[in-house]
Scaffold this active site. Sequence first.
Site, PDB file in Angstrom:
ATOM      1  N   ALA A 142      -7.345 -14.283 -88.672  1.00 42.68           N
ATOM      2  CA  ALA A 142      -7.923 -15.617 -88.818  1.00 42.68           C
ATOM      3  C   ALA A 142      -7.735 -16.500 -87.599  1.00 42.68           C
ATOM      4  O   ALA A 142      -6.679 -16.517 -86.978  1.00 42.68           O
ATOM      5  CB  ALA A 142      -7.348 -16.363 -90.023  1.00 42.68           C
ATOM      6  N   GLY A 143      -8.786 -17.200 -87.271  1.00 43.00           N
ATOM      7  CA  GLY A 143      -8.730 -18.216 -86.238  1.00 43.00           C
ATOM      8  C   GLY A 143      -9.459 -17.860 -84.951  1.00 43.00           C
ATOM      9  O   GLY A 143      -9.741 -18.721 -84.130  1.00 43.00           O
TER      10      GLY A 143
ATOM     11  N   LYS B  25      -4.953  -6.112 -98.660  1.00 50.50           N
ATOM     12  CA  LYS B  25      -4.636  -7.281 -97.852  1.00 50.50           C
ATOM     13  C   LYS B  25      -4.269  -8.417 -98.803  1.00 50.50           C
ATOM     14  O   LYS B  25      -5.093  -8.881 -99.583  1.00 50.50           O
ATOM     15  CB  LYS B  25      -5.828  -7.684 -96.991  1.00 50.50           C
ATOM     16  CG  LYS B  25      -5.536  -8.937 -96.191  1.00 50.50           C
ATOM     17  CD  LYS B  25      -6.757  -9.521 -95.521  1.00 50.50           C
ATOM     18  CE  LYS B  25      -6.453 -10.986 -95.228  1.00 50.50           C
ATOM     19  NZ  LYS B  25      -7.579 -11.694 -94.647  1.00 50.50           N
TER      20      LYS B  25
ATOM     21  N   ASN C  32     -13.639 -12.152 -89.292  1.00 48.68           N
ATOM     22  CA  ASN C  32     -14.879 -12.097 -90.060  1.00 48.68           C
ATOM     23  C   ASN C  32     -15.865 -13.139 -89.532  1.00 48.68           C
ATOM     24  O   ASN C  32     -16.903 -12.826 -88.954  1.00 48.68           O
ATOM     25  CB  ASN C  32     -14.576 -12.327 -91.540  1.00 48.68           C
ATOM     26  CG  ASN C  32     -15.773 -12.072 -92.461  1.00 48.68           C
ATOM     27  OD1 ASN C  32     -15.610 -11.868 -93.643  1.00 48.68           O
ATOM     28  ND2 ASN C  32     -16.990 -12.073 -91.954  1.00 48.68           N
ATOM     29  N   THR C  33     -15.478 -14.424 -89.673  1.00 39.40           N
ATOM     30  CA  THR C  33     -16.414 -15.502 -89.343  1.00 39.40           C
ATOM     31  C   THR C  33     -16.872 -15.463 -87.892  1.00 39.40           C
ATOM     32  O   THR C  33     -18.033 -15.742 -87.602  1.00 39.40           O
ATOM     33  CB  THR C  33     -15.758 -16.861 -89.647  1.00 39.40           C
ATOM     34  OG1 THR C  33     -15.185 -16.797 -90.943  1.00 39.40           O
ATOM     35  CG2 THR C  33     -16.775 -17.977 -89.617  1.00 39.40           C
TER      36      THR C  33
ATOM     37  N   GLY D 108     -11.531 -19.233 -90.496  1.00 35.22           N
ATOM     38  CA  GLY D 108     -12.899 -19.718 -90.311  1.00 35.22           C
ATOM     39  C   GLY D 108     -13.035 -20.865 -89.328  1.00 35.22           C
ATOM     40  O   GLY D 108     -14.132 -21.385 -89.142  1.00 35.22           O
TER      41      GLY D 108
END
Lengths: 71, 261
Positions: B190-191, B103, B212-213, B164
């Site tokens: 993301a987001g 990635k 992830n977050t 994040g």
Amino acid sequence: MVILLNGEDHVLSNDSTAADLVIQLGLADKRVAMEVNLEIIPRSRYGDQPLKDGDKVEIVHAIGGGSSDCY
Amino acid sequence: MANNDTLIIAGETYNSRLLVGSGKYKDLEETRLATEVSGAEIVTVAIRRSNIGQNPDEPNLLDAIPPNKYTILPNTAGCYTAEDAVRTCRLARELLDGHNLVKLEVLGDEKTLFPDITATLEAAETLVKDNFKVMVYTSDDPLIAKRLEEMGCVAVMPLAAPIGSGLGIRNPHNIRLIIENANVPILVDAGVGTASDAAIAMELGCDGVLMNTAIAAAKDPVLMASAMKKGIEAGREAFLAGRMPKKAYASASSPIDGMFL
């Protein structure tokens, strides 16, 4: 001799190889990757890789991370 | 789930359309559990300096998410130049015995963590030439997404909102344009903040979502991992089913015929 290991001075006996270094660090059976002076050294060739005074060595491993917010 | 609805990336087939990161968990046990419950088959990891002089017997991330069970996707998180990103990918390939799916992300700014697009293009070109299979984090610009595909990236991963931030899909129109023009998998990276965000991304027609977050920073990460799995599946099924058209006025769902009043 003194090498620069992961950004810090590290004392190693003369005539050491990359294999000696990972044994000294207790990383011999760990999943790591090594760069010497920006060149990647395959694990199978650690024994043939002599280290010399002033070499810049990086040893890395995988840690938890997703996108850049991993810390 | 619809039969035979699989995600194919660089010739490999996956049943799950949820890809997860392995950062920000309180410990490796939580990482292991949340990853397992998410049903994800691809897990992204960061590459960092080994701690020299510390306990070499401390548990390793790859014990919690073993490469024989998951497809490990090393990322270049934290790289701000094309050179650093390429160097990280090469170390990762050595670390994972030649595994060449990576990635790529090259960041341009610490505050937004938005990608540096010119550096991303430069790194992608080098990595593709060096036989890497590149999944690339990028902005939601449809022209850049297409360019990255044409360069040989195996998947294009536009952000939905800053990394994040948990702000959800901020520009569904651009994401849709990227999907419509793509011949490689498009994954939102993301987001995403909660399960409905994941479902919205999938309803737009995304091939998958990487997060992830949203899982790791939930109060109960393992439960959120389960919610995300369902959100992804629900959104995918809704996309495949094809939603009803929107109408300006009501339309009774019970028949008028046979009314007795």
